[in-house]
Design a protein around this motif. Structure first.
Motif, PDB file in Angstrom:
ATOM      1  N   ASN A  37      -9.745 -18.590  -7.262  1.00 47.41           N
ATOM      2  CA  ASN A  37      -8.356 -18.542  -6.814  1.00 47.41           C
ATOM      3  C   ASN A  37      -7.883 -17.155  -6.387  1.00 47.41           C
ATOM      4  O   ASN A  37      -6.682 -16.929  -6.278  1.00 47.41           O
ATOM      5  N   ILE A  38      -8.771 -16.222  -6.126  1.00 46.82           N
ATOM      6  CA  ILE A  38      -8.325 -14.863  -5.801  1.00 46.82           C
ATOM      7  C   ILE A  38      -7.842 -14.771  -4.352  1.00 46.82           C
ATOM      8  O   ILE A  38      -8.270 -15.531  -3.486  1.00 46.82           O
ATOM      9  N   SER A  39      -6.938 -13.829  -4.107  1.00 45.58           N
ATOM     10  CA  SER A  39      -6.361 -13.659  -2.773  1.00 45.58           C
ATOM     11  C   SER A  39      -6.902 -12.408  -2.074  1.00 45.58           C
ATOM     12  O   SER A  39      -6.243 -11.859  -1.205  1.00 45.58           O
ATOM     13  N   PHE A  40      -8.065 -11.956  -2.463  1.00 47.20           N
ATOM     14  CA  PHE A  40      -8.696 -10.791  -1.871  1.00 47.20           C
ATOM     15  C   PHE A  40     -10.204 -11.025  -1.847  1.00 47.20           C
ATOM     16  O   PHE A  40     -10.687 -12.016  -2.385  1.00 47.20           O
ATOM     17  N   GLN A  41     -10.937 -10.108  -1.231  1.00 49.40           N
ATOM     18  CA  GLN A  41     -12.389 -10.243  -1.165  1.00 49.40           C
ATOM     19  C   GLN A  41     -13.053  -9.061  -1.859  1.00 49.40           C
ATOM     20  O   GLN A  41     -12.483  -7.959  -1.927  1.00 49.40           O
ATOM     21  N   ILE A  42     -14.256  -9.300  -2.347  1.00 48.31           N
ATOM     22  CA  ILE A  42     -15.077  -8.252  -2.939  1.00 48.31           C
ATOM     23  C   ILE A  42     -16.397  -8.216  -2.171  1.00 48.31           C
ATOM     24  O   ILE A  42     -17.024  -9.253  -1.953  1.00 48.31           O
ATOM     25  N   THR A  69     -10.842  -5.675  -1.370  1.00 50.32           N
ATOM     26  CA  THR A  69      -9.759  -5.618  -0.393  1.00 50.32           C
ATOM     27  C   THR A  69      -8.419  -5.702  -1.121  1.00 50.32           C
ATOM     28  O   THR A  69      -8.318  -6.251  -2.219  1.00 50.32           O
ATOM     29  N   CYS A  70      -7.408  -5.155  -0.484  1.00 53.72           N
ATOM     30  CA  CYS A  70      -6.064  -5.138  -1.058  1.00 53.72           C
ATOM     31  C   CYS A  70      -5.459  -6.541  -1.009  1.00 53.72           C
ATOM     32  O   CYS A  70      -5.694  -7.304  -0.072  1.00 53.72           O
ATOM     33  N   VAL A  71      -4.660  -6.854  -1.988  1.00 56.55           N
ATOM     34  CA  VAL A  71      -3.965  -8.137  -2.044  1.00 56.55           C
ATOM     35  C   VAL A  71      -2.908  -8.214  -0.939  1.00 56.55           C
ATOM     36  O   VAL A  71      -2.665  -9.264  -0.372  1.00 56.55           O
ATOM     37  N   THR A  73      -0.956  -6.555   2.739  1.00 50.63           N
ATOM     38  CA  THR A  73      -1.373  -6.068   4.054  1.00 50.63           C
ATOM     39  C   THR A  73      -0.973  -4.605   4.212  1.00 50.63           C
ATOM     40  O   THR A  73      -0.118  -4.098   3.487  1.00 50.63           O
ATOM     41  N   ASP A  74      -1.578  -3.948   5.187  1.00 45.97           N
ATOM     42  CA  ASP A  74      -1.270  -2.546   5.511  1.00 45.97           C
ATOM     43  C   ASP A  74      -1.426  -1.606   4.317  1.00 45.97           C
ATOM     44  O   ASP A  74      -0.571  -0.754   4.068  1.00 45.97           O
ATOM     45  N   CYS A  75      -2.495  -1.740   3.595  1.00 41.59           N
ATOM     46  CA  CYS A  75      -2.753  -0.881   2.443  1.00 41.59           C
ATOM     47  C   CYS A  75      -3.663   0.286   2.838  1.00 41.59           C
ATOM     48  O   CYS A  75      -4.526   0.136   3.701  1.00 41.59           O
ATOM     49  N   PRO A  76      -3.518   1.418   2.169  1.00 44.46           N
ATOM     50  CA  PRO A  76      -4.453   2.524   2.395  1.00 44.46           C
ATOM     51  C   PRO A  76      -5.779   2.240   1.689  1.00 44.46           C
ATOM     52  O   PRO A  76      -5.890   1.284   0.911  1.00 44.46           O
ATOM     53  N   VAL A  77      -6.772   3.073   1.948  1.00 51.90           N
ATOM     54  CA  VAL A  77      -8.052   2.977   1.249  1.00 51.90           C
ATOM     55  C   VAL A  77      -8.085   4.056   0.174  1.00 51.90           C
ATOM     56  O   VAL A  77      -7.820   5.223   0.447  1.00 51.90           O
ATOM     57  N   ALA A  78      -8.385   3.672  -1.058  1.00 52.66           N
ATOM     58  CA  ALA A  78      -8.576   4.619  -2.150  1.00 52.66           C
ATOM     59  C   ALA A  78     -10.068   4.649  -2.476  1.00 52.66           C
ATOM     60  O   ALA A  78     -10.704   3.603  -2.598  1.00 52.66           O
ATOM     61  N   VAL A  79     -10.624   5.833  -2.598  1.00 47.40           N
ATOM     62  CA  VAL A  79     -12.044   6.000  -2.902  1.00 47.40           C
ATOM     63  C   VAL A  79     -12.176   6.434  -4.354  1.00 47.40           C
ATOM     64  O   VAL A  79     -11.521   7.376  -4.792  1.00 47.40           O
ATOM     65  N   TRP A  80     -13.027   5.726  -5.091  1.00 46.74           N
ATOM     66  CA  TRP A  80     -13.219   6.007  -6.514  1.00 46.74           C
ATOM     67  C   TRP A  80     -14.645   6.470  -6.752  1.00 46.74           C
ATOM     68  O   TRP A  80     -15.604   5.799  -6.384  1.00 46.74           O
ATOM     69  N   HIS A  81     -14.770   7.642  -7.383  1.00 46.07           N
ATOM     70  CA  HIS A  81     -16.066   8.148  -7.861  1.00 46.07           C
ATOM     71  C   HIS A  81     -15.928   8.381  -9.356  1.00 46.07           C
ATOM     72  O   HIS A  81     -14.933   8.949  -9.798  1.00 46.07           O
ATOM     73  N   GLN A  82     -16.897   7.960 -10.119  1.00 44.92           N
ATOM     74  CA  GLN A  82     -16.896   8.242 -11.549  1.00 44.92           C
ATOM     75  C   GLN A  82     -17.553   9.605 -11.740  1.00 44.92           C
ATOM     76  O   GLN A  82     -18.493   9.946 -11.031  1.00 44.92           O
ATOM     77  N   GLY A  83     -17.095  10.393 -12.671  1.00 43.01           N
ATOM     78  CA  GLY A  83     -17.626  11.739 -12.847  1.00 43.01           C
ATOM     79  C   GLY A  83     -18.880  11.813 -13.693  1.00 43.01           C
ATOM     80  O   GLY A  83     -19.169  10.934 -14.501  1.00 43.01           O
ATOM     81  N   ALA A 119      -3.902  -0.831  -2.838  1.00 43.06           N
ATOM     82  CA  ALA A 119      -4.869  -0.142  -1.968  1.00 43.06           C
ATOM     83  C   ALA A 119      -6.161  -0.940  -1.884  1.00 43.06           C
ATOM     84  O   ALA A 119      -6.510  -1.678  -2.805  1.00 43.06           O
ATOM     85  N   HIS A 120      -6.859  -0.795  -0.771  1.00 40.67           N
ATOM     86  CA  HIS A 120      -8.241  -1.261  -0.690  1.00 40.67           C
ATOM     87  C   HIS A 120      -9.044  -0.302  -1.562  1.00 40.67           C
ATOM     88  O   HIS A 120      -8.961   0.911  -1.382  1.00 40.67           O
ATOM     89  N   MET A 121      -9.798  -0.811  -2.501  1.00 41.67           N
ATOM     90  CA  MET A 121     -10.534   0.060  -3.422  1.00 41.67           C
ATOM     91  C   MET A 121     -11.999   0.150  -3.024  1.00 41.67           C
ATOM     92  O   MET A 121     -12.711  -0.856  -2.995  1.00 41.67           O
TER      93      MET A 121
END
Length: 125
Positions: A37-42, A69-71, A73-83, A119-121
């Protein structure tokens, strides 16, 4: 050096937006009921970055990514790196910022506080 990093990031983000359908995640063990039932894609897969012609010591990179993907529309992209060495970005996705989380009590959902609400993660290893 900063320009090289910015260039590489642009190449990676462009690659993810063109994610192949083969990288689309269609099910998750222990999350079957919620996942349908999710409204986004992985997407999850490997980005291949050709570095031929640069002065970097590598001629290519193969980077594991996960993209939620963001739930909205018109979302920015956030980039995640683990340290740190051995710190996986997927750990952040599945225990800190994502809608599906693996905790000590097992699989839980956290749709309300998931970062892909705003945001798109993009999680990069």
């Amino acid at each position: 050096m900063m320009m090289k990093i910015i260039w590489l990031l642009c190449v990676v983000v462009q690659g993810v937006y063109g994610a192949p359908e083969a990288d689309l995640v269609t099910s998750l063990p222990d999350f079957e009921d919620s996942f349908s039932n999710i409204s986004f894609q992985i997407f999850s897969g490997y980005l291949q970055v050709d570095l031929t012609g640069t002065d970097l010591i590598y001629d290519k990179l193969e980077i594991h990514y996960e993209f939620h993907t963001c739930v909205k529309t018109d979302c920015p992209v956030a980039v995640w790196h683990q340290g740190g060495p051995g710190g996986s970005a997927v750990f952040g996705a599945w225990t800190e910022t994502g809608p599906f989380q693996i905790m000590s009590q097992g699989a839980v959902t956290n749709f309300e506080n998931a970062w892909n609400n705003v945001a798109h993660m993009l999680y990069l290893e």
